[in-house]
Enzyme design. Structure first.
Site, mmCIF file in Angstrom:
data_model
loop_
_atom_site.group_PDB
_atom_site.id
_atom_site.type_symbol
_atom_site.label_atom_id
_atom_site.label_comp_id
_atom_site.label_asym_id
_atom_site.label_seq_id
_atom_site.Cartn_x
_atom_site.Cartn_y
_atom_site.Cartn_z
ATOM 1 N N ASP A 387 0.824 -1.210 0.000
ATOM 2 C CA ASP A 387 0.000 0.000 0.000
ATOM 3 C C ASP A 387 0.857 1.258 0.000
ATOM 4 O O ASP A 387 0.614 2.197 -0.772
ATOM 5 C CB ASP A 387 -0.914 -0.016 1.234
ATOM 6 N N ASP A 440 -8.953 -3.128 1.538
ATOM 7 C CA ASP A 440 -8.945 -2.555 2.880
ATOM 8 C C ASP A 440 -9.988 -3.198 3.783
ATOM 9 O O ASP A 440 -10.019 -2.922 4.991
ATOM 10 C CB ASP A 440 -9.197 -1.047 2.806
#
Length: 539
Positions: A387, A440
Site C-alpha cells: 500500500d 482494505d
C-alpha cells in the site's frame, strides 16, 4: 466444491489486487516542486466558476487557482457576480485596449509569464484574471524562477480550454457574460464517511460470524464422524479442509501477494482505458453474481419456507448437484448484476455496486481463511508495504501515484474501477464519492474472522477473547484513516498504513499478555488439531 473453492480463490486475488485505499478527491493540491517565495506561496486549490449569459445562469466550470495572488472566497454568497471582458490583445502580455472598471478579464495562455499577465491585468483595472489553458486539462500556474518578490493584488484562475472557448464564443456574440469565483472548503466530516465506516465494519462483522459458525459446524462434524468410526476419516484429515470448500492461505502465498499484486496493478495502470474498464465490469459482475447468490441462499435457508428447497438437489451439467433454492435465486442475481452494469452511470448506481461488492466480500471471507496469526501477520505486513509503495513511493518512478490513478480510472472515461465500495458525499459542495477499496476490508477481515474462529473453538467468551479487540483495532485504524484523509484535503490515503499497525499490535500484545501467543501464532486454535476429539476416537 473444488470448482467453487478454486473460483473464489481467483476472485480473492482479483478483487484484492485491484485497489486498496480510501479516497475522497483532492481540492487542494500540494506541490513541492514548483518554487515558493514571498507573494508566491499559495496552495493550488480548485475554483468553482458559475457563469451567467444575459442574466441567465448557465454552466458551472471548475478552474485551479494560481500560486500567486490573493486567496478566493470560500462561501458562494460572499463571492460577487462580475462581468467578464475578453482581452485585446488576447494574450494580455501588453496593456489591453479594453477600458476596464473592475471586470474579470479573460485571456489566452502563452507569449509571456502568468505573473506578467496578472500584473498587466491588475494595472488595467481588472478585478481578476481568467487564463484559458491550451489543453482540456488544468495547469498549475507558478512564478518564474528568476522572480524574487511578487506582489499581485488580483486572483488568477486557470480554466480548461473547452470552458474558455465557450465563454469567448458568448462574448464575441455580444452576450453579457458574468462569473463568480469562489473555492468552497470540504466539511471536516461528511456523513458519507460515517456510513462507509459502518459499512466496512459491518461487512467484516457479518463475514466473521458466518466464518466462525461454519468452522464450529465443521469441528462438530469432525468430532461426530471420528466418534462414529473411522480410520477412513482420520486419513482424510491429513488432506486438510478441502471437503468444506475452504482455502487456507499459506505463508508462501502471503509473500507472493506483493509480487502478484504489483504486477496486476501495473497492468491496470498501463492498460487503463474504456475497454479495459469494461472487462473489469464484466469480471466484477461475475464475482458479484456468485457472491450475491451464495449470501442469498445462506440467508433464505434460515427461513422455514425455504428449508426444503435448500436441502433438495438436482444435477446440473458441469456444476454437479445444485439445490433448488440456488436455481431459483440465480436468475435474480444475474438480472441484478446486468441491470447495474447497464445503468451504472446513473446517480444511484452506487447502491447496486455496493450490494454486489459487500456480497462478494462476505463470501470471500467465508471461503478464504487465515489459518493462524503467523500467516496473518505475514499477509498484512506485505499488504502494508504494498500500500505504501504504490500510493506514495510510486510517484518517484511514474510521476504520479499509481494506486490513486487506478482507483479513479483516469483516462478511461469511467468514474473509477468497480472494485470499490462508494457513497456520494452528501454535504460536500464539490460532490464526488467517498470510497474504500476491497483490499482494505478483505485483508484485515481475514484476521478478524480468524480471531472469532479462535475464540469460538477455544470456548472463550467476548471479554476473554480476541475478536472484540481485533474489531476495535480495525474500526479505530479505519477511523484514523478518515481523519488523515480530511487533514490531507481528500488526497487518497493507503488505509492499511493505519489499520495494520493497530491490528497486529493489538493481537500480538494481547496474545503475549494472556499467554496464548504460541497457540495463536502457530496452531490457530483447537480447530487445527482437535486433540480432545482424537483422544476419544482411540478409546
Amino acid at each position: 466444491m473444488e470448482l467453487k473453492r478454486g473460483w473464489f480463490a481467483l476472485v480473492l486475488v482479483f478483487v484484492v489486487l485491484s485497489c486498496s485505499q480510501v479516497f475522497a478527491g483532492d481540492i487542494v493540491h500540494q506541490d513541492d516542486v514548483a518554487p515558493k517565495k514571498p507573494g508566491c506561496e499559495n496552495n493550488f486549490v480548485l475554483v468553482k466558476v458559475p457563469t451567467w449569459i444575459d442574466g441567465q445562469e448557465e454552466d458551472e466550470f471548475v478552474g485551479v487557482g494560481a500560486r500567486f495572488g490573493p486567496t478566493l472566497e470560500s462561501k458562494e454568497r460572499k463571492a460577487s457576480q462580475t462581468r467578464v471582458a475578453f482581452a485585446d490583445p488576447p494574450d494580455c502580455c501588453s496593456k489591453p485596449k479594453n477600458k476596464l472598471t473592475g471586470e474579470v478579464i479573460l485571456v489566452h495562455r502563452g507569449n509571456c509569464s502568468f505573473t506578467s499577465k496578472a500584473n498587466v491585468a491588475e494595472a488595467a483595472g481588472a478585478s481578476a484574471i481568467l487564463i484559458i489553458n491550451n489543453h482540456t486539462e488544468l495547469f498549475k500556474m507558478v512564478c518564474e524562477a528568476n522572480e524574487t518578490y511578487i506582489e499581485i493584488g488580483i486572483p488568477a484562475v486557470m480554466l480548461p480550454q473547452d470552458a474558455g472557448a465557450s465563454l469567448v464564443e458568448s462574448i464575441k456574440k455580444n452576450h453579457s457574460v458574468s462569473v463568480q469565483l469562489y473555492s468552497p472548503q470540504r466539511p471536516l466530516v461528511d456523513v458519507a464517511e460515517v456510513f462507509l465506516w459502518l459499512m466496512a465494519v459491518g461487512t467484516i462483522l457479518c463475514a466473521s460470524y458466518w466464518s466462525a459458525w461454519s468452522a464450529r459446524e465443521e469441528a462438530l462434524e469432525q468430532e461426530k464422524l471420528l466418534k462414529d468410526s473411522s480410520d477412513d476419516f482420520v486419513s482424510m484429515e491429513g488432506e486438510g479442509n478441502n471437503f468444506s470448500g475452504v482455502v487456507d492461505i499459506t505463508t508462501t502465498s502471503a509473500i507472493l501477494f506483493v509480487v502478484v499484486a504489483s504486477c496486476f496493478l501495473v497492468l491496470l495502470y498501463k492498460l487503463m482505458s474504456y475497454w479495459f474498464i469494461e472487462i473489469l465490469v464484466v469480471l466484477f459482475c461475475i464475482g458479484g453474481v456468485e457472491g450475491l447468490q451464495t449470501c442469498l441462499v445462506a440467508l433464505l435457508s434460515c427461513f422455514r419456507l425455504f428449508v426444503h428447497a435448500g436441502e433438495s438437489f438436482l444435477k446440473v451439467p458441469l456444476l454437479g448437484a445444485v439445490s433448488y433454492l440456488t436455481v431459483g435465486v440465480f436468475p435474480f442475481c444475474i438480472a441484478f448484476a446486468v441491470v447495474w452494469a447497464v445503468f451504472r452511470q446513473v446517480s444511484f448506481a452506487w447502491i447496486g455496486q455496493d450490494i454486489l461488492g459487500i456480497a462478494l466480500i462476505i463470501t470471500v471471507l467465508q471461503i478464504i481463511r487465515v489459518p493462524n496469526l503467523k500467516v496473518g501477520t505475514v499477509l498484512l505486513s506485505c499488504a502494508f508495504l504494498y500500500d505504501i509503495f504504490w500510493v506514495f513511493v510510486s510517484k518517484w518512478w511514474f510521476h504520479e501515484s499509481v494506486m490513486i490513478v487506478v482507483a479513479r480510472g483516469d483516462n478511461s472515461g469511467e468514474d473509477g474501477i468497480p472494485m470499490l465500495l462508494k457513497i456520494p458525499r452528501m454535504f460536500d459542495p464539490w460532490g464526488g464519492y467517498s470510497i474504500i477499496g476491497f483490499g482494505d476490508i478483505i485483508l484485515p477481515g481475514l484476521l478478524v474472522a480468524f480471531s472469532l474462529r479462535f475464540d469460538w473453538l477455544s470456548k472463550k467468551n467476548v471479554r476473554n477473547g480476541y475478536f472484540i479487540w481485533a474489531m476495535m483495532a480495525y474500526g479505530l485504524g479505519l477511523l484514523v484513516t478518515y481523519v488523515a484523509l480530511n487533514l490531507m484535503d481528500g488526497h487518497g490515503q493507503p488505509a492499511l498504513l493505519y489499520i495494520v499497525p493497530f491490528m497486529l499490535g493489538t493481537l500480538l500484545t494481547m496474545g503475549k499478555k494472556r499467554g496464548d501467543l504460541t497457540n495463536l501464532w502457530t496452531r490457530g486454535g483447537p480447530e487445527r488439531r482437535c486433540p480432545h476429539v482424537h483422544q476419544e476416537s482411540y478409546q
